[in-house]
Design an enzyme around this catalytic site. Structure first.
Site, mmCIF file in Angstrom:
data_model
loop_
_atom_site.group_PDB
_atom_site.id
_atom_site.type_symbol
_atom_site.label_atom_id
_atom_site.label_comp_id
_atom_site.label_asym_id
_atom_site.label_seq_id
_atom_site.Cartn_x
_atom_site.Cartn_y
_atom_site.Cartn_z
ATOM 1 N N ASP A 192 2.129 47.605 5.521
ATOM 2 C CA ASP A 192 1.752 48.697 4.349
ATOM 3 C C ASP A 192 2.648 49.593 4.390
ATOM 4 O OD1 ASP A 192 -0.621 47.309 3.713
ATOM 5 O OD2 ASP A 192 -1.646 48.320 5.555
ATOM 6 N N CYS A 245 -7.389 48.851 -2.406
ATOM 7 C CA CYS A 245 -6.635 49.243 -1.174
ATOM 8 C C CYS A 245 -7.753 48.719 0.035
ATOM 9 C CB CYS A 245 -6.884 50.926 -0.965
ATOM 10 S SG CYS A 245 -5.944 51.621 0.552
ATOM 11 N N SER A 254 -8.610 46.427 5.785
ATOM 12 C CA SER A 254 -9.560 47.080 6.435
ATOM 13 C C SER A 254 -11.096 46.553 5.866
ATOM 14 C CB SER A 254 -9.618 48.225 6.415
ATOM 15 O OG SER A 254 -9.661 49.152 5.304
ATOM 16 N N TRP A 302 3.478 60.283 7.681
ATOM 17 C CA TRP A 302 2.185 60.772 8.095
ATOM 18 C C TRP A 302 2.257 61.278 9.383
ATOM 19 C CZ3 TRP A 302 -1.381 56.659 5.045
ATOM 20 C CH2 TRP A 302 -1.565 57.003 3.805
ATOM 21 N N HIS A 341 -12.487 53.402 -3.749
ATOM 22 C CA HIS A 341 -13.004 54.846 -3.358
ATOM 23 C C HIS A 341 -14.417 55.225 -3.808
ATOM 24 C CE1 HIS A 341 -8.467 55.626 -3.450
ATOM 25 N NE2 HIS A 341 -8.816 56.160 -2.550
ATOM 26 N N ILE A 383 -7.019 44.087 1.255
ATOM 27 C CA ILE A 383 -5.798 44.812 1.738
ATOM 28 C C ILE A 383 -5.805 45.077 3.161
ATOM 29 C CG2 ILE A 383 -4.503 47.100 1.068
ATOM 30 C CD1 ILE A 383 -4.866 44.957 -1.066
ATOM 31 N N ARG A 411 -11.600 67.003 4.064
ATOM 32 C CA ARG A 411 -11.015 65.764 4.882
ATOM 33 C C ARG A 411 -9.431 66.480 5.434
ATOM 34 N NH1 ARG A 411 -10.817 60.175 5.614
ATOM 35 N NH2 ARG A 411 -8.385 59.944 6.009
ATOM 36 N N TYR A 412 -9.671 66.486 6.982
ATOM 37 C CA TYR A 412 -8.359 66.752 7.548
ATOM 38 C C TYR A 412 -7.942 65.709 8.390
ATOM 39 C CZ TYR A 412 -11.377 71.078 7.189
ATOM 40 O OH TYR A 412 -12.092 72.319 6.715
ATOM 41 N N ASN A 456 1.439 66.258 2.453
ATOM 42 C CA ASN A 456 0.288 65.275 2.447
ATOM 43 C C ASN A 456 -1.160 66.126 2.155
ATOM 44 O OD1 ASN A 456 -1.152 62.989 2.688
ATOM 45 N ND2 ASN A 456 -1.200 63.155 5.198
HETATM 46 N N1 GLN Z 1 -4.284 48.169 5.521
HETATM 47 C C1 GLN Z 1 -4.748 49.307 5.256
HETATM 48 C C2 GLN Z 1 -6.415 49.271 5.098
HETATM 49 O O1 GLN Z 1 -6.867 48.409 4.269
HETATM 50 C C3 GLN Z 1 -4.033 49.950 4.176
HETATM 51 C C4 GLN Z 1 -4.535 51.439 3.926
HETATM 52 C C5 GLN Z 1 -3.901 52.173 2.856
HETATM 53 O O2 GLN Z 1 -3.118 51.456 1.913
HETATM 54 N N2 GLN Z 1 -3.848 53.669 2.671
HETATM 55 O O3 GLN Z 1 -7.063 50.024 5.270
HETATM 56 ZN ZN ZN Z 2 -3.989 51.636 0.034
#
Ligand code: GLN
Ligand code: ZN
Length: 765
Positions: free
Chosen positions: A612, A737, A446, A574, A705, A444, A528-529, A126
């Site tokens: 997810d 995302c 959040s 993860w 992003h 998606i 980022r950790y 990761n």
């Molecule tokens: N459902 C998560 C979100 O929207 C999906 C995050 C992800 O895919 N990394 O944050």
């Molecule tokens: Zn995602």
């Protein structure tokens, strides 16, 4: 004597000192000298720790302010013109390449506006590295001499180190051609690059380095013949060069057997192999170690947190000693310890029994030393006895075995992972129930995790906010998100995930069989950790984990609210997994726990449920072949176990963030609707690959992003392009995302434009 070696130590510091310093520097809170001082102190601290523990071979140049591959790009002047042209101080060019830089002009400096280089996962870990980006105009030369400086820094402290660098063939092979040079094969630059490596090695020798570790981690991949030839040519050439330090050629994260011919007979002083991940390669790799070469036995796991079994490891190393003699064997970590948390002693809240089973980087350093001493014949009986007791206690621990879970696993059959009806029939029932328009819009999961949310969560964790007050707060956030989505007229709503600290940790904390650290940080990329939870035993779900929030959200609106869960493979990938049970079993246990949750959501009236799986792709074994084929089968099965308990009319969604997905793998999940990251992938072939995807699909339409807001016209033109190779009747409209790292203002605008674009196409079709 058998020597001990550590291939690299985490550089983040026991209390994330590196993060604070780099971010402080980026925000202008500390000066460059203060930043460099923090780096210097961290390095000194790490070397001394290893020296005091008795390690014989200690790495230097394992430190980086961002990423060790980015260090190499800068060191060898692989700096694309779009960064070089600003003529920034080298450290700022370095950070600009890693994370982009946007800066207004001042009286003394020009404006800067440049995006970051591509970031890629480091093999199957990761950790992400910054991809070396070559062009026809790349002119290799040494920019500074970081490895030499750090070697000298250690030497000044009285510590002789073994500098480590990633080798030229991996450096090129893991890189790519820049946009302006797409016809360039990076490997074709090898001959031009080698003189720079040789110059570096000579400088190291002149500074007093007797030995270097050169990593060629690509040796564990499927390599085309020309890459294998390049390995052979490179190390043959280095062997002929006078005045270089001795070279240990290192690989990790898998077996080198398919590439053995490329390294056999190379004139290096020794080889390092990973026998934690690939013990089966032992006989064959030991056979290529020449009479004057050393074998470094990677036996202490650099990727996981379990205490080493000294007896087992010593027996393994003794096989090497029997073949090569004590002086030609080194006991080592399997890889750099970069992928493990720094120090178990920093964990004050861990259950003491569990703590006894773990080993973080600092503890692993001591393990390497004990094993080396043991196989050398020194008396380490006390350490061996304590270790044996701990290993057997873990095997019998009540934390581990849960007979109910184990019998559920045994009872899994094909029916459990099959929906009641095939997709076309499910779709009919879903259409009848939902009546979604064409080009249905959704997100998606959040929504912005504002400062307010983080403050309230911290208060709740600390106990200064009562559970009732916290619930009230979360509910008000959910209501805000629902009202917003109604207002902009999205079709399938979400509750926004304000209650979640992290998509894996949130569920892990509610699943029995997981342990958590308070300080077990591991670098993911740059500053980022992450703090991966630890799977310690059989996994099960004592009670519902997400039903309350979803039901509350649904109660607020007539529109459909989608329940949100993290899938079994992502929970597994993860986390630090168990090493006493295979990955498939752990994934299936998670799948059963999630199945219970999916069924509970359905029973509570939630009609669309998204599971997810962003980590599905990274779990893919590094080499093609039986293991990879089997992963594709069992990972898809795990997903289906989690999601097949529902009625036909319940719509199952899934989401994957990383591209380069295999459409057949996705197909095998049999989700009704999937969304995949797409905004950065301007590749019509990729759409075409998915055009035969039988179920419904949302190609992520904007990059979450970035704070950038695409206009409605931009969305329309994007959708238009996709429609050239993808059918309208299967087309979902959504971002790439989750929106948790975004601000509200850009979220509002981007989603509004996205919905407008969807409506535009509805009118047309
Ligand atoms: N459902 C998560 C979100 O929207 C999906 C995050 C992800 O895919 N990394 O944050
Ligand atoms: Zn995602």
């Amino acid at each position: 004597m058998v020597q001990s070696a550590v291939l690299g130590f985490p550089r983040i510091g026991p209390n994330r000192e590196l993060k604070k310093a780099t971010e402080g520097y980026w925000n202008g809170k500390i000066t460059v000298d203060e930043l460099f001082k923090v780096g210097k102190d961290l390095r000194a601290q790490n070397w001394k720790l290893q020296k005091d523990a008795g390690v014989d071979i200690i790495a230097s140049n394992d430190f980086s302010f961002y990423d060790q591959i980015l260090d190499l790009s800068v060191l060898f002047n692989v700096i694309p013109e779009r960064y070089a042209k600003y003529e920034l101080p080298l450290i700022d060019t370095f950070f600009a390449m890693g994370r982009g830089l946007q800066r207004k002009a001042t009286e003394t400096s020009n404006a800067v506006d440049v995006t970051a280089l591509e970031m890629v996962k480091w093999f199957d870990s990761n950790y992400h590295y910054v991809r070396p980006t070559f062009s026809h105009s790349t002119a290799f030369k040494l920019n500074g001499q970081k490895p030499v400086d750090e070697f000298l820094e250690a030497k000044a402290l009285g510590i002789q180190t073994r500098p480590v660098v990633v080798g030229p063939v991996s450096f090129l092979h893991l890189g790519k051609a820049d946009k302006d040079s797409l016809d360039l094969a990076p490997l074709s630059l090898l001959e031009k690059l080698l003189p720079a490596y040789i110059e570096l090695l000579k400088k190291l020798a002149a500074a007093g380095a007797t030995e270097v570790q050169i990593d060629e981690p690509i040796l564990v991949l499927d390599l085309p013949q020309n890459v294998q030839d390049a390995i052979k040519a490179t190390y043959t050439k280095l062997g002929q060069e006078a005045g270089l330090p001795k070279i240990t050629l290192a690989s990790y994260f898998g077996t080198v057997l398919p590439n053995l011919a490329a390294i056999k007979g190379l004139p290096v002083s020794g080889f390092h192999f990973d026998f934690v991940r690939a013990p089966e390669q032992f006989e064959e790799v030991a056979a290529i170690v020449g009479d004057d070469q050393v074998l470094s036995v990677g036996i202490v796991d650099g990727r996981n947190i379990w205490k080493n079994d000294f007896k087992k490891s010593s027996d393994f190393v003794n096989k090497a000693v029997a073949k090569l003699g004590k002086d030609r064997v080194v006991v080592a970590t399997s890889s750099s310890l970069l992928h493990t948390p720094v120090d178990l002693e920093n964990e004050s809240k861990l259950n003491p029994e569990l703590k006894g089973y773990f080993s973080f980087a600092t503890q692993k350093v001591a393990e390497v030393v004990v094993i080396a001493k043991n196989v050398s014949g020194a008396d380490v009986k006390a350490a061996l006895d304590a270790n044996a007791a701990s290993i057997s206690a873990r095997a019998n621990s009540t934390f581990i075995n849960d007979s109910t879970v184990q019998s559920r696993i045994k009872a899994i059959d094909a029916k459990l992972s099959t929906r009641q009806a095939p997709f076309p029939q499910r779709l009919n029932e879903q259409v009848e129930q939902f009546h979604f328009p064409l080009f249905p819009t959704t997100t998606i999961g959040s929504f912005p995790q504002t400062k307010d949310i983080r403050i309230n969560r911290n208060k709740f964790v600390k106990g200064t906010l009562s559970p009732e007050e916290y619930e009230k707060f979360i509910n008000s956030e959910i209501e805000k998100v629902i009202r917003f989505q109604e207002e902009i007229d999205l079709d399938v709503l979400v509750h926004g995930e304000p209650e979640r600290n992290d998509m894996v940790q949130y569920f892990g904390e509610q699943i029995k069989g997981y342990a958590f650290t308070t300080n077990g940080w591991v670098q993911s990329y740059g500053s980022r950790y992450v703090r991966p939870p630890i799977i310690v035993g059989d996994l099960s779900r004592p009670e519902a984990m997400s039903v309350k929030e979803s039901v509350y959200a649904q109660s607020l609106t007539k529109k459909v609210v989608k329940g949100m869960l993290t899938g079994p493979i992502t929970c597994l990938r993860w986390s630090f997994p168990r090493d006493d049970v295979d990955q498939k079993t752990q994934a299936f246990q998670l799948a059963l726990a999630l199945r219970d949750e999916v069924n509970d959501l359905e029973a509570a009236g939630i009609r669309v449920i998204q599971v997810d799986e962003p980590a599905l792709r990274e779990g893919l074994p590094l080499r093609s072949g039986a293991e990879r084929d089997s992963y594709k089968v069992w990972s898809a099965e795990a997903f289906r176990i989690a999601t097949s308990g529902v009625a036909n009319k319940t719509q199952i969604h899934s989401h994957f963030c990383y591209s380069d997905l295999d459409p057949n793998h996705i197909k095998a999940l049999d989700a009704d609707v999937v969304s995949i990251e797409f905004s950065k992938k301007d590749d019509p072939n990729y759409i075409a690959e998915f055009s035969n995807y039988p179920n419904h699909l949302g190609l992520g339409l904007f990059d979450i992003h970035s704070p950038r807001v695409p206009s409605t016209e931009e969305f329309i033109s994007k959708i238009d392009t996709i429609l050239k190779s993808y059918p309208a009747e299967k087309f979902w409209v959504n971002p790439d995302c989750g929106l948790k790292t975004r601000g509200w203002e850009e979220t509002r605008l981007s989603l509004t434009h996205m919905v407008e674009a969807a409506k535009h196409f509805r009118n047309k079709y």
